[in-house]
Every structure is written in C-alpha cells, then in structure tokens.
Scaffold this motif. Sequence first.
Motif, PDB file in Angstrom:
ATOM      1  N   ILE A  12       0.838  -1.198   0.000  1.00 49.82           N
ATOM      2  CA  ILE A  12       0.000   0.000   0.000  1.00 49.82           C
ATOM      3  C   ILE A  12       0.874   1.249   0.000  1.00 49.82           C
ATOM      4  O   ILE A  12       0.583   2.232  -0.690  1.00 49.82           O
ATOM      5  CB  ILE A  12      -0.942  -0.008   1.220  1.00 49.82           C
ATOM      6  CG1 ILE A  12      -1.882  -1.212   1.125  1.00 49.82           C
ATOM      7  CG2 ILE A  12      -1.743   1.287   1.314  1.00 49.82           C
ATOM      8  CD1 ILE A  12      -2.778  -1.399   2.308  1.00 49.82           C
ATOM      9  N   GLN A  44      -4.977  -7.683   3.652  1.00 52.24           N
ATOM     10  CA  GLN A  44      -6.386  -7.503   3.320  1.00 52.24           C
ATOM     11  C   GLN A  44      -7.053  -6.643   4.383  1.00 52.24           C
ATOM     12  O   GLN A  44      -6.861  -6.839   5.582  1.00 52.24           O
ATOM     13  CB  GLN A  44      -7.102  -8.857   3.231  1.00 52.24           C
ATOM     14  CG  GLN A  44      -8.549  -8.756   2.740  1.00 52.24           C
ATOM     15  CD  GLN A  44      -9.139 -10.123   2.428  1.00 52.24           C
ATOM     16  OE1 GLN A  44      -8.538 -11.140   2.756  1.00 52.24           O
ATOM     17  NE2 GLN A  44     -10.297 -10.155   1.794  1.00 52.24           N
ATOM     18  N   ASN A  50     -10.976  -4.369   5.035  1.00 49.67           N
ATOM     19  CA  ASN A  50     -12.315  -4.092   4.524  1.00 49.67           C
ATOM     20  C   ASN A  50     -12.342  -2.746   3.819  1.00 49.67           C
ATOM     21  O   ASN A  50     -11.725  -1.779   4.268  1.00 49.67           O
ATOM     22  CB  ASN A  50     -13.333  -4.097   5.664  1.00 49.67           C
ATOM     23  CG  ASN A  50     -13.627  -5.502   6.151  1.00 49.67           C
ATOM     24  OD1 ASN A  50     -13.521  -6.463   5.384  1.00 49.67           O
ATOM     25  ND2 ASN A  50     -13.973  -5.640   7.421  1.00 49.67           N
ATOM     26  N   TRP A  51     -13.052  -2.708   2.713  1.00 49.95           N
ATOM     27  CA  TRP A  51     -13.214  -1.459   1.971  1.00 49.95           C
ATOM     28  C   TRP A  51     -14.703  -1.101   1.916  1.00 49.95           C
ATOM     29  O   TRP A  51     -15.125  -0.094   2.463  1.00 49.95           O
ATOM     30  CB  TRP A  51     -12.614  -1.611   0.573  1.00 49.95           C
ATOM     31  CG  TRP A  51     -12.602  -0.365  -0.249  1.00 49.95           C
ATOM     32  CD1 TRP A  51     -12.928   0.906   0.165  1.00 49.95           C
ATOM     33  CD2 TRP A  51     -12.232  -0.242  -1.624  1.00 49.95           C
ATOM     34  NE1 TRP A  51     -12.784   1.798  -0.853  1.00 49.95           N
ATOM     35  CE2 TRP A  51     -12.359   1.133  -1.967  1.00 49.95           C
ATOM     36  CE3 TRP A  51     -11.806  -1.132  -2.582  1.00 49.95           C
ATOM     37  CZ2 TRP A  51     -12.074   1.604  -3.247  1.00 49.95           C
ATOM     38  CZ3 TRP A  51     -11.513  -0.666  -3.861  1.00 49.95           C
ATOM     39  CH2 TRP A  51     -11.651   0.690  -4.190  1.00 49.95           C
ATOM     40  N   ILE A  52     -15.501  -1.934   1.263  1.00 49.89           N
ATOM     41  CA  ILE A  52     -16.963  -1.772   1.242  1.00 49.89           C
ATOM     42  C   ILE A  52     -17.552  -3.107   1.676  1.00 49.89           C
ATOM     43  O   ILE A  52     -17.962  -3.929   0.837  1.00 49.89           O
ATOM     44  CB  ILE A  52     -17.468  -1.368  -0.167  1.00 49.89           C
ATOM     45  CG1 ILE A  52     -16.606  -0.246  -0.770  1.00 49.89           C
ATOM     46  CG2 ILE A  52     -18.934  -0.929  -0.105  1.00 49.89           C
ATOM     47  CD1 ILE A  52     -16.967   0.099  -2.202  1.00 49.89           C
ATOM     48  N   SER A  91     -13.042  -5.723  -0.651  1.00 48.10           N
ATOM     49  CA  SER A  91     -11.942  -5.518   0.299  1.00 48.10           C
ATOM     50  C   SER A  91     -10.738  -4.922  -0.419  1.00 48.10           C
ATOM     51  O   SER A  91     -10.624  -5.017  -1.647  1.00 48.10           O
ATOM     52  CB  SER A  91     -11.540  -6.845   0.961  1.00 48.10           C
ATOM     53  OG  SER A  91     -11.035  -7.740  -0.015  1.00 48.10           O
ATOM     54  N   PHE A  92      -9.871  -4.299   0.367  1.00 44.77           N
ATOM     55  CA  PHE A  92      -8.604  -3.810  -0.178  1.00 44.77           C
ATOM     56  C   PHE A  92      -7.590  -4.928   0.036  1.00 44.77           C
ATOM     57  O   PHE A  92      -6.889  -4.968   1.041  1.00 44.77           O
ATOM     58  CB  PHE A  92      -8.171  -2.519   0.511  1.00 44.77           C
ATOM     59  CG  PHE A  92      -7.179  -1.724  -0.275  1.00 44.77           C
ATOM     60  CD1 PHE A  92      -7.588  -0.705  -1.101  1.00 44.77           C
ATOM     61  CD2 PHE A  92      -5.826  -2.015  -0.213  1.00 44.77           C
ATOM     62  CE1 PHE A  92      -6.672   0.026  -1.851  1.00 44.77           C
ATOM     63  CE2 PHE A  92      -4.907  -1.304  -0.957  1.00 44.77           C
ATOM     64  CZ  PHE A  92      -5.332  -0.277  -1.775  1.00 44.77           C
ATOM     65  N   HIS A  93      -7.548  -5.848  -0.926  1.00 44.29           N
ATOM     66  CA  HIS A  93      -6.741  -7.054  -0.796  1.00 44.29           C
ATOM     67  C   HIS A  93      -5.609  -6.997  -1.817  1.00 44.29           C
ATOM     68  O   HIS A  93      -5.845  -7.030  -3.026  1.00 44.29           O
ATOM     69  CB  HIS A  93      -7.611  -8.296  -1.037  1.00 44.29           C
ATOM     70  CG  HIS A  93      -6.900  -9.584  -0.741  1.00 44.29           C
ATOM     71  ND1 HIS A  93      -7.480 -10.827  -0.940  1.00 44.29           N
ATOM     72  CD2 HIS A  93      -5.659  -9.846  -0.260  1.00 44.29           C
ATOM     73  CE1 HIS A  93      -6.626 -11.768  -0.588  1.00 44.29           C
ATOM     74  NE2 HIS A  93      -5.516 -11.191  -0.176  1.00 44.29           N
ATOM     75  N   ASP A 149      -8.408  -8.521  -5.148  1.00 47.17           N
ATOM     76  CA  ASP A 149      -9.851  -8.340  -5.114  1.00 47.17           C
ATOM     77  C   ASP A 149     -10.250  -7.873  -6.508  1.00 47.17           C
ATOM     78  O   ASP A 149      -9.676  -6.905  -7.019  1.00 47.17           O
ATOM     79  CB  ASP A 149     -10.229  -7.302  -4.061  1.00 47.17           C
ATOM     80  CG  ASP A 149     -11.725  -7.072  -3.965  1.00 47.17           C
ATOM     81  OD1 ASP A 149     -12.359  -7.657  -3.059  1.00 47.17           O
ATOM     82  OD2 ASP A 149     -12.256  -6.300  -4.779  1.00 47.17           O
ATOM     83  N   LEU A 168     -11.124  -4.248  -6.879  1.00 46.25           N
ATOM     84  CA  LEU A 168      -9.912  -3.427  -6.814  1.00 46.25           C
ATOM     85  C   LEU A 168      -9.101  -3.553  -8.098  1.00 46.25           C
ATOM     86  O   LEU A 168      -8.551  -2.563  -8.599  1.00 46.25           O
ATOM     87  CB  LEU A 168      -9.067  -3.855  -5.610  1.00 46.25           C
ATOM     88  CG  LEU A 168      -7.725  -3.149  -5.412  1.00 46.25           C
ATOM     89  CD1 LEU A 168      -7.935  -1.658  -5.159  1.00 46.25           C
ATOM     90  CD2 LEU A 168      -6.949  -3.771  -4.263  1.00 46.25           C
TER      91      LEU A 168
END
Length: 489
Positions: free
Chosen positions: A4, A64, A66-68, A74-76, A131, A134
Amino acid sequence: MILIWMLCILLAGGILCWLAAQRQPLLARWIALITVSADLLIACWLFPVYQAFPDNSSWFINYQANWIPALGVSFHVALDGFSHILLLLTYFLGILAVLCSWKEVRERTGFYFFNLLWTLAGISGVFIAMDLFLFYFCWEIMLIPMFLLIILWGDVRRHYAAYKFFLFTQAGSLLMLLAILALYFIHGQQTGNYTFDYFALLQTALTPSTAMWTMLGFLIAFVIKLPAVPFHNWLPDAHGEAPTAGSLLLAGLLLKTGAYGIIRFVLPIFPQAAADIAPWMILIGVAGIIYGALLAFSQTDLKRLIAYTSVSHMGFVLVGVFSFSSIAMQGVVMQILTHGLSTGALFLMAGMLKERLHTRDITKMGGLWTSMPRLGGMAILLTMASAGLPALGNFIAEFFILLGTFSNNPVLSIIATLGLILSAVYSLRMMQKVFMGPLISTVPVVDLSARELIILTALSISIVVLGLFPQPVIDTVHHLSTIHPLLHE
C-alpha cells in the motif's frame, strides 16, 4: 502494508509534482524521479525477503482490509514471485520514462508527471490486486492518465490515436466488468457469501457454457490490451502519436497487463474453458506473429514499425500461455520482461531520432552511423535483441516458448518459428534505412548526451544479463506451473 505504501508513494508523488511545478517546473522532474526510485529500491529490498521466505512458491506478502463490506469489496493486495518481477520492471521503466521526459516535455510539466506517476500507480495496482473490484478499479486508473498523456502531449494525430486507444480499451473493460459481476453473483448464490476476493472466486463452480462466456469477458479485455490480432488496430496509432515516455510505458508495461491478466485470472479461474479454446488462441497467436512481422516490414514510420513488432512478439506470449507447458510459461515470463526492455529501448531510440531530425520517416534518414556512432552501436544491439539472437534475453524467451509448444502443437510451432526469420528481416531493414548507406538528412545531428547514454546503457545491460543469466527469473516464477491442472513439464 508495504504494498500500500508503494502505491501511496506514487499517488502522492504525482500530486506533489502537479503542485510543485506551479512554482518551479524543474522541481517536478526531481520529485518524479525520486518517487519512482524510492519504489524501485523497496521492490529490490523485497527480493532477498522473497528468497528467504520458507516457501517461495506462495504469496509472501498478503494484506487484506475491509473497503466496502456491504458489497464484499476488500482492499486485498498480495505479492508472489511473478508480481514481484513485474513490479521491478514497472519501476525500472518508470525511472527511464521520467529521464527521457526530462527535456522533451516543456509545457504543463507538473500535470505531465502527475499523469505519468498515476499511470505507474494503476499498473502497480493491477499487478498486486487480489480483489476483482480493486483490480478493475486499478485497470481503469491506468487507462485515464495514459489517455491524457497521448491527447495532451502526443504528435499531430494525437486526438484520433487517444480516442481510438480509449474506445478499444474501454470496450474490453466493460466486458470484463460484466464477467466479474457474473462471477460475483454466481459465487454468492452458491455459497451465500457475496465477495470479489480472488481466492474465494477460484472455488466457484461453473457450468461449461457459463464458464466459457464468463471467461470470454476476461479474455477479450486482456487480448485487446495485449494486443492480439484482430484487436491490435489501436496500437500503431497510439504508439505513433504518444510522447516518448508514453510509448515506453505502452510497450513495456501496459501490454504486459494483458498477459498478466490471462495468466493470473483466465487460466486458474476457468481451467476447462481455457483448455477448450486453447487451439484457437494458439492459432491467433501464430497469426499475430506472422502478420505483425509482415506489417512491420512494410512500414516507413519508425514508431509504427516498432509498434507492429510488438504485435508479433506478443503473439509468442499467447502461444506460450495456451500451450500449457511449464517451459513455455517460463518463456512467456522472460518474453514479458525482455520485450518490455528491448522494444521500450527501441521506442526511446525513435524518440531521440525524432527530436533531432523532426521526422519519423525512415526513408528520410540514412547514414546516421557516421554522425551518431554511439546511438548506432546501441541500435545494433537492440535490433539484435528484437531479432532474437543468442546471448540476449529475447532468444531465451522465444526458444523456451517454441520448445514448450512443440510437444503439444508441432505444426503451429514450426510456423511460429518463421516469425524469428521475419524479425531478422525487418530489424536489418530498419538498421539499414536509418544508420547505413549515404547520409540523406541535411539537418546537423549530435550523438547521445550523457543522460540518453545512461538510459540506453541501462536497458542494454539488462537485456544482456537476462540472456546470460535467466535462471533467477525462472526460479522466481517456477510456481506458475501450478496455476492450471493441464500444465505439464
């Protein structure tokens, strides 16, 4: 969270370039260079970490968050050897893209480097996203700044080329979005868990007809980006009109996202459908090899000539992937790397010539070796690499692909070998027209500057090193032999 941070560095660096250029345009260049160099250093630091990992066939970084959650988004992000190699290629070529733009771009410098860095961020996201929401998000982020690079800093027909690039790519993207949604809903109905997570969707059970149609949504998007015949029509125009750095990123990285998508998503998620369509894809790959080489030979525009060589070389990728041979798959990864380096270098060379001669027409060049011996020496090495001569990385890649394909499909593999002969023909024609013969241009030209020499030397050394020592790359991607049940030694 190091992956990230790598994305955030590029995104923040792009914004800083845009803001800094309003006061000092030169500062934007240095910010861009430092930003991409920082990511390259992080990617290099990860290499010994990967080698020390207990099981270097698996994902050695996996994060990973959670995003939505309500939608199962997810932000994976994750990294294995294959993604790691592609990140190294991304940041290495990214540095060279910044350097080659140092003096070429004189207008809206900050916004230019903003788009350049955000394109690199989108490409990086594509290579690490686990994801599918993503992944699609990064796929679109990659498209928009590249469109702006072409339409704002391109050549005379840049508007036509940019819109053509956008429409082709966007059409494929919409098909991929429909395929992603189909997987999402089918998996949710089967398990009660609605998610876009890659590892969960790998377990989705699909009927043969559903698998085929869903796979085609992914496959068409990826072969457009690759590009494969008959979806290649956008490439020569985009390459011909893009700025030099844009051509470098297109040839070296954006085309590779198509190959990556096929290997990462099409084969593991749809193994039987991929096996059913494999003979046709090999045929399309061979057609691309021959057709691209013939069109390259007929060009007089230097950048369009190099663009058609990409169509030919990417045909080898398609052939290798769908031969279901582990040797061919190793060759595919080598082809992804070496094509990005050698063809990217040829586009840089074309940009340097255009800057000096103000033309891309090879019939108006000739005899340049006398006045530009350093560029001539580099050019002969690069054309030898493009032609697949031994001791250079391209030879290893194409030899592995043809060797792996021969056991499955000897006839098409022999026909594909003609591409090596044709590549020698168009490469020698390019050298002869540009550097040999009598001097045609009356414009005084100067040889490579120190900055340009460093750029081409770095690429040339990389190609030679990959040709002499390919084993580290092969070891790093050896785990790809497990992605498809039909893959064999």
